[in-house]
Scaffold this motif. Structure first.
Motif, PDB file in Angstrom:
ATOM      1  N   MET A  45       0.836  -1.197   0.000  1.00 41.73           N
ATOM      2  CA  MET A  45       0.000   0.000   0.000  1.00 41.73           C
ATOM      3  C   MET A  45       0.873   1.250   0.000  1.00 41.73           C
ATOM      4  SD  MET A  45      -3.370   0.285   2.362  1.00 41.73           S
ATOM      5  CE  MET A  45      -3.798  -1.443   2.607  1.00 41.73           C
ATOM      6  N   PRO A  46       0.552   2.218  -0.808  1.00 40.33           N
ATOM      7  CA  PRO A  46       1.385   3.424  -0.853  1.00 40.33           C
ATOM      8  C   PRO A  46       1.204   4.316   0.368  1.00 40.33           C
ATOM      9  CG  PRO A  46      -0.459   3.644  -2.365  1.00 40.33           C
ATOM     10  CD  PRO A  46      -0.543   2.268  -1.781  1.00 40.33           C
ATOM     11  N   THR A  47       2.266   5.002   0.694  1.00 38.98           N
ATOM     12  CA  THR A  47       2.222   5.951   1.798  1.00 38.98           C
ATOM     13  C   THR A  47       2.212   7.367   1.235  1.00 38.98           C
ATOM     14  OG1 THR A  47       3.470   4.444   3.182  1.00 38.98           O
ATOM     15  CG2 THR A  47       3.383   6.724   3.895  1.00 38.98           C
ATOM     16  N   TYR A  48       1.306   8.161   1.723  1.00 43.57           N
ATOM     17  CA  TYR A  48       1.191   9.531   1.247  1.00 43.57           C
ATOM     18  C   TYR A  48       1.630  10.498   2.345  1.00 43.57           C
ATOM     19  CZ  TYR A  48      -1.681   7.262  -2.255  1.00 43.57           C
ATOM     20  OH  TYR A  48      -2.137   6.436  -3.238  1.00 43.57           O
ATOM     21  N   ASN A  49       2.347  11.501   1.917  1.00 40.06           N
ATOM     22  CA  ASN A  49       2.806  12.523   2.856  1.00 40.06           C
ATOM     23  C   ASN A  49       1.949  13.764   2.715  1.00 40.06           C
ATOM     24  OD1 ASN A  49       5.256  11.124   3.772  1.00 40.06           O
ATOM     25  ND2 ASN A  49       5.881  11.369   1.662  1.00 40.06           N
ATOM     26  N   PHE A  50       1.526  14.268   3.846  1.00 41.55           N
ATOM     27  CA  PHE A  50       0.719  15.485   3.849  1.00 41.55           C
ATOM     28  C   PHE A  50       1.307  16.491   4.819  1.00 41.55           C
ATOM     29  CE2 PHE A  50      -2.202  12.027   2.849  1.00 41.55           C
ATOM     30  CZ  PHE A  50      -2.829  12.514   1.716  1.00 41.55           C
ATOM     31  N   LYS A  97       2.315  16.352   0.029  1.00 42.35           N
ATOM     32  CA  LYS A  97       3.717  16.596  -0.293  1.00 42.35           C
ATOM     33  C   LYS A  97       4.156  15.573  -1.325  1.00 42.35           C
ATOM     34  CE  LYS A  97       5.805  16.783   3.865  1.00 42.35           C
ATOM     35  NZ  LYS A  97       6.918  17.119   4.754  1.00 42.35           N
ATOM     36  N   PRO A  98       5.172  15.931  -2.095  1.00 40.67           N
ATOM     37  CA  PRO A  98       5.649  14.979  -3.085  1.00 40.67           C
ATOM     38  C   PRO A  98       6.105  13.684  -2.431  1.00 40.67           C
ATOM     39  CG  PRO A  98       6.650  17.133  -3.419  1.00 40.67           C
ATOM     40  CD  PRO A  98       5.900  17.188  -2.127  1.00 40.67           C
ATOM     41  N   THR A 152       1.970  11.346   7.730  1.00 41.00           N
ATOM     42  CA  THR A 152       1.871  10.398   6.636  1.00 41.00           C
ATOM     43  C   THR A 152       0.663   9.500   6.842  1.00 41.00           C
ATOM     44  OG1 THR A 152       3.318   8.852   7.772  1.00 41.00           O
ATOM     45  CG2 THR A 152       4.359  10.346   6.236  1.00 41.00           C
ATOM     46  N   ARG A 153       0.128   9.060   5.748  1.00 44.01           N
ATOM     47  CA  ARG A 153      -0.999   8.129   5.824  1.00 44.01           C
ATOM     48  C   ARG A 153      -0.795   7.014   4.803  1.00 44.01           C
ATOM     49  NH1 ARG A 153      -7.050   9.915   6.624  1.00 44.01           N
ATOM     50  NH2 ARG A 153      -7.093   7.676   6.420  1.00 44.01           N
ATOM     51  N   THR A 154      -0.974   5.821   5.271  1.00 45.21           N
ATOM     52  CA  THR A 154      -0.887   4.683   4.371  1.00 45.21           C
ATOM     53  C   THR A 154      -2.294   4.212   4.045  1.00 45.21           C
ATOM     54  OG1 THR A 154       1.169   4.058   5.436  1.00 45.21           O
ATOM     55  CG2 THR A 154       0.128   2.403   4.063  1.00 45.21           C
ATOM     56  N   MET A 155      -2.594   4.222   2.783  1.00 44.14           N
ATOM     57  CA  MET A 155      -3.954   3.827   2.396  1.00 44.14           C
ATOM     58  C   MET A 155      -3.960   3.342   0.958  1.00 44.14           C
ATOM     59  SD  MET A 155      -5.447   7.664   2.268  1.00 44.14           S
ATOM     60  CE  MET A 155      -4.269   8.967   1.944  1.00 44.14           C
ATOM     61  N   SER A 156      -5.025   2.675   0.614  1.00 37.69           N
ATOM     62  CA  SER A 156      -5.160   2.178  -0.745  1.00 37.69           C
ATOM     63  C   SER A 156      -5.517   3.332  -1.679  1.00 37.69           C
ATOM     64  CB  SER A 156      -6.235   1.102  -0.802  1.00 37.69           C
ATOM     65  OG  SER A 156      -7.492   1.673  -0.503  1.00 37.69           O
ATOM     66  N   LEU A 157      -5.335   3.083  -2.958  1.00 33.10           N
ATOM     67  CA  LEU A 157      -5.634   4.115  -3.938  1.00 33.10           C
ATOM     68  C   LEU A 157      -7.119   4.483  -3.908  1.00 33.10           C
ATOM     69  CD1 LEU A 157      -4.278   5.768  -6.192  1.00 33.10           C
ATOM     70  CD2 LEU A 157      -4.965   3.978  -7.788  1.00 33.10           C
TER      71      LEU A 157
END
Ligand SMILES: [Zn+2]
Length: 54
Positions: free
Chosen positions: A1-6, A42-43, A16-21
């Motif tokens: 699962m991808p991790t997104y940075n905010f 964030k990138p 950061t949040r790890t979640m499905s697309l």
């Protein structure tokens, strides 16, 4: 699962949040600190790590 940075524009905290697309596309994320919806993504660091310079 991808991790997104905010980063929160309200309290300037990053998280950061790890979640499905599917979850990501649903949206509606809030800052875990102040519950603000004014957050900015964030990138991703995926490309920054693991690049070998040799
Ligand atoms: Zn916040």
């Amino acid at each position: 699962m991808p991790t997104y940075n905010f980063v929160c524009k309200q309290c300037k905290k990053s998280f950061t949040r790890t979640m499905s697309l599917a979850e990501y596309e649903k949206g509606g994320f809030v800052c875990p600190s102040c519950k603000s919806k004014k957050i900015e993504q964030k990138p991703s660091v995926f490309f920054a790590v693991g690049s070998k310079k040799s």
